[in-house]
Design an enzyme around this catalytic site. Structure first.
Site, mmCIF file in Angstrom:
data_model
loop_
_atom_site.group_PDB
_atom_site.id
_atom_site.type_symbol
_atom_site.label_atom_id
_atom_site.label_comp_id
_atom_site.label_asym_id
_atom_site.label_seq_id
_atom_site.Cartn_x
_atom_site.Cartn_y
_atom_site.Cartn_z
ATOM 1 N N THR A 198 7.651 -3.804 2.307
ATOM 2 C CA THR A 198 7.814 -4.988 1.462
ATOM 3 C C THR A 198 8.604 -6.074 2.183
ATOM 4 O OG1 THR A 198 9.062 -5.762 -0.472
ATOM 5 C CG2 THR A 198 9.748 -3.684 0.449
ATOM 6 N N ASP A 199 8.367 -7.325 1.785
ATOM 7 C CA ASP A 199 9.151 -8.430 2.361
ATOM 8 C C ASP A 199 10.613 -8.359 1.928
ATOM 9 O OD1 ASP A 199 8.856 -9.164 -0.304
ATOM 10 O OD2 ASP A 199 8.097 -11.181 0.100
ATOM 11 N N LYS A 253 13.701 1.032 1.393
ATOM 12 C CA LYS A 253 12.460 0.685 2.108
ATOM 13 C C LYS A 253 12.780 0.326 3.565
ATOM 14 C CE LYS A 253 8.775 0.455 0.782
ATOM 15 N NZ LYS A 253 7.690 1.459 0.635
HETATM 16 P P1 NAD Z 1 4.137 2.050 -8.150
HETATM 17 O O1 NAD Z 1 5.523 2.344 -8.641
HETATM 18 O O2 NAD Z 1 3.166 1.410 -9.084
HETATM 19 O O3 NAD Z 1 3.459 3.394 -7.634
HETATM 20 C C1 NAD Z 1 4.148 4.346 -6.891
HETATM 21 C C2 NAD Z 1 3.341 5.653 -6.918
HETATM 22 O O4 NAD Z 1 4.034 6.606 -6.097
HETATM 23 C C3 NAD Z 1 3.206 6.271 -8.316
HETATM 24 O O5 NAD Z 1 1.873 6.658 -8.543
HETATM 25 C C4 NAD Z 1 4.124 7.484 -8.269
HETATM 26 O O6 NAD Z 1 3.699 8.546 -9.099
HETATM 27 C C5 NAD Z 1 4.068 7.850 -6.786
HETATM 28 N N1 NAD Z 1 5.258 8.609 -6.354
HETATM 29 C C6 NAD Z 1 6.564 8.327 -6.614
HETATM 30 N N2 NAD Z 1 7.357 9.256 -6.069
HETATM 31 C C7 NAD Z 1 6.535 10.154 -5.439
HETATM 32 C C8 NAD Z 1 6.771 11.332 -4.680
HETATM 33 N N3 NAD Z 1 8.011 11.794 -4.487
HETATM 34 N N4 NAD Z 1 5.708 11.980 -4.163
HETATM 35 C C9 NAD Z 1 4.428 11.525 -4.366
HETATM 36 N N5 NAD Z 1 4.162 10.417 -5.095
HETATM 37 C C10 NAD Z 1 5.199 9.739 -5.623
HETATM 38 O O7 NAD Z 1 4.352 1.171 -6.851
HETATM 39 P P2 NAD Z 1 3.465 -0.022 -6.258
HETATM 40 O O8 NAD Z 1 3.910 -1.297 -6.854
HETATM 41 O O9 NAD Z 1 2.044 0.359 -6.307
HETATM 42 O O10 NAD Z 1 3.972 -0.024 -4.744
HETATM 43 C C11 NAD Z 1 3.354 0.820 -3.769
HETATM 44 C C12 NAD Z 1 4.013 0.605 -2.412
HETATM 45 O O11 NAD Z 1 3.899 -0.757 -2.032
HETATM 46 C C13 NAD Z 1 5.514 0.919 -2.412
HETATM 47 O O12 NAD Z 1 5.816 1.579 -1.203
HETATM 48 C C14 NAD Z 1 6.186 -0.445 -2.471
HETATM 49 O O13 NAD Z 1 7.430 -0.423 -1.823
HETATM 50 C C15 NAD Z 1 5.172 -1.309 -1.715
HETATM 51 N N6 NAD Z 1 5.135 -2.744 -2.099
HETATM 52 C C16 NAD Z 1 5.055 -3.095 -3.429
HETATM 53 C C17 NAD Z 1 4.961 -4.457 -3.752
HETATM 54 C C18 NAD Z 1 4.815 -4.901 -5.196
HETATM 55 O O14 NAD Z 1 4.819 -6.107 -5.459
HETATM 56 N N7 NAD Z 1 4.621 -4.009 -6.153
HETATM 57 C C19 NAD Z 1 4.981 -5.421 -2.759
HETATM 58 C C20 NAD Z 1 5.077 -5.010 -1.424
HETATM 59 C C21 NAD Z 1 5.133 -3.665 -1.129
#
Ligand code: NAD
Ligand code: TYD
Length: 341
Positions: A128-129, A159
């Site tokens: 993430t940023d 992160k």
């Molecule tokens: P989210 O919270 O919607 O989904 C996370 C998923 O990971 C869930 O399905 C959860 O069940 C699973 N999970 C959690 N702990 C776990 C574990 N110990 N073992 C296996 N699975 C596990 O998150 P998201 O918004 O889809 O983000 C996904 C990735 O993208 C993350 O790494 C986040 O840091 C990154 N990201 C998110 C954004 C944003 O705007 N949402 C932006 C940039 C990067």
């Protein structure tokens, strides 16, 4: 010929879920393995259309469970890993940082060890940023891949820690990696604790929308499908060891975002309720995506087209989010916002 195997962690969540569907539908030549622990943020009902396809597989597991993960990698010998699984909500990291270290740092390290042992072709770490910290409101400044990491929240610190481990496995063991750092995503299947889906669901129900502080904080919004195409490109074309920032120059203040949603849904701005600010609330995020654009990436949505599509999706899929905002979510919402006014 055996199909190549792609392990997608966190494929029951928001971005991982969209990515799994994108890959299963786009590439018959890959077997896609969705590994997810199904925490509060994981939901498999979103995959009802693809779960009967031959190239889709689901594995329930915890990325931080070393024994199960090593066993799984030895058995399946994945060719690629795209790693999304994480605790992802900043507010939850402020009230309970420990699980963020456990999942985001320890979990990533277990996956890196497993990927190293079986010799994967590539490990893409989705970051993430927010690891760069915050920018001032000066609109001429952006995060580049060279910006120093200065995370401010327990979420972004966890992160950033995982990013450094991924980098170290490249430098030390030559594990073939890429790191992507994307701006705020929005779109279908976004969990309604995050600003955009929270606002849409509450405005539809004519409930107050909590805006932290004065609503002047700026985020750079990217439609989730543009994030999926960026990861697809980095997976196939990214230069080993490189970091790629992902963003489409769609900066908006939180108040602008909330007002756009209220206007589109034809409701009153009286629904806006300014509440106590988030602790350590980052002022502004903004991405310079030049490096990824040079690799050939172009987003298909701007904020106007993307938010219109997303609002329509939430109107067409009320059952999905209404089920989520009943039950456990009610308790979370009460606890999170009761001390906030
Ligand atoms: P989210 O919270 O919607 O989904 C996370 C998923 O990971 C869930 O399905 C959860 O069940 C699973 N999970 C959690 N702990 C776990 C574990 N110990 N073992 C296996 N699975 C596990 O998150 P998201 O918004 O889809 O983000 C996904 C990735 O993208 C993350 O790494 C986040 O840091 C990154 N990201 C998110 C954004 C944003 O705007 N949402 C932006 C940039 C990067
Ligand atoms: P969020 O969706 O939690 O993403 P992030 O913290 O990862 O950027 O929040 C986006 C912005 O919206 C952030 O500046 C905090 C703000 N916000 C509110 O004003 N009210 C809310 O109820 C929430 C959840 C967020």
């Amino acid at each position: 010929m055996n199909k190549k195997k792609i392990l997608v962690t966190g494929g029951a969540g928001f971005i991982g879920g969209n990515f799994v569907q994108y890959m299963v539908n786009k590439y018959e030549k890959y077997d896609i393995y969705n590994l997810d622990l199904l925490t509060y943020a994981g939901d498999l009902t979103k995959h009802s259309e693809i779960e009967k396809k031959e190239n889709y597989h689901f594995i329930k597991a915890d990325i931080a469970d070393r024994t199960s993960i090593m066993e799984l990698f030895r058995k399946e010998k994945f060719d690629f890993v795209v790693h999304f699984a994480a605790e992802s909500h900043v507010d939850r990291s402020i009230t309970n940082p420990e699980i963020f270290v456990q999942t985001n740092v320890m979990g990533t390290q277990v996956l890196l060890d497993a990927a190293k042992e079986v010799g994967v072709t590539k490990f893409v770490h989705v970051s993430t940023d927010e690891v760069y910290g915050e920018l001032e409101f000066d609109p001429t400044t952006f995060f580049t891949e060279e910006t120093p990491l200065q995370p401010n929240s327990p979420y972004s610190a966890s992160k950033a820690s995982s990013d450094l481990l991924v980098r170290a496995y490249y430098e030390t063991y030559k594990l073939p990696i890429n790191i992507t750092r994307c701006s705020n995503n929005y779109g279908p299947y976004h969990f309604p604790e995050k600003l955009i889906p929270l606002t849409i669901s509450r405005v539809v129900n004519e409930e107050k929308v909590p805006v932290y502080g004065d609503g002047a904080n700026i985020r750079d919004w990217l439609h989730v499908l543009d994030h999926c195409s960026a990861i697809d490109l980095v997976l196939h074309e990214g230069e080993l060891g490189e970091v790629y920032n992902v963003g489409g120059h769609n900066e908006r203040t939180n108040l602008e975002v909330v007002k756009t949603i209220i206007k589109t849904l034809g409701k009153s701005e009286d629904l806006i309720e300014f509440v106590k600010d988030r602790l350590g609330h980052d002022k502004r995020y903004a991405i310079d995506p030049t490096k990824l654009e040079k690799l050939g990436w172009k987003p298909t949505y701007n904020f106007e087209t993307g938010i219109a599509q997303t609002i329509q999706w939430y109107l067409d899929n009320k059952e999905w989010w209404k089920r989520i905002i009943s039950g456990e979510y009610q308790k979370y919402f009460k606890k999170q916002y009761s001390n906030n006014r």
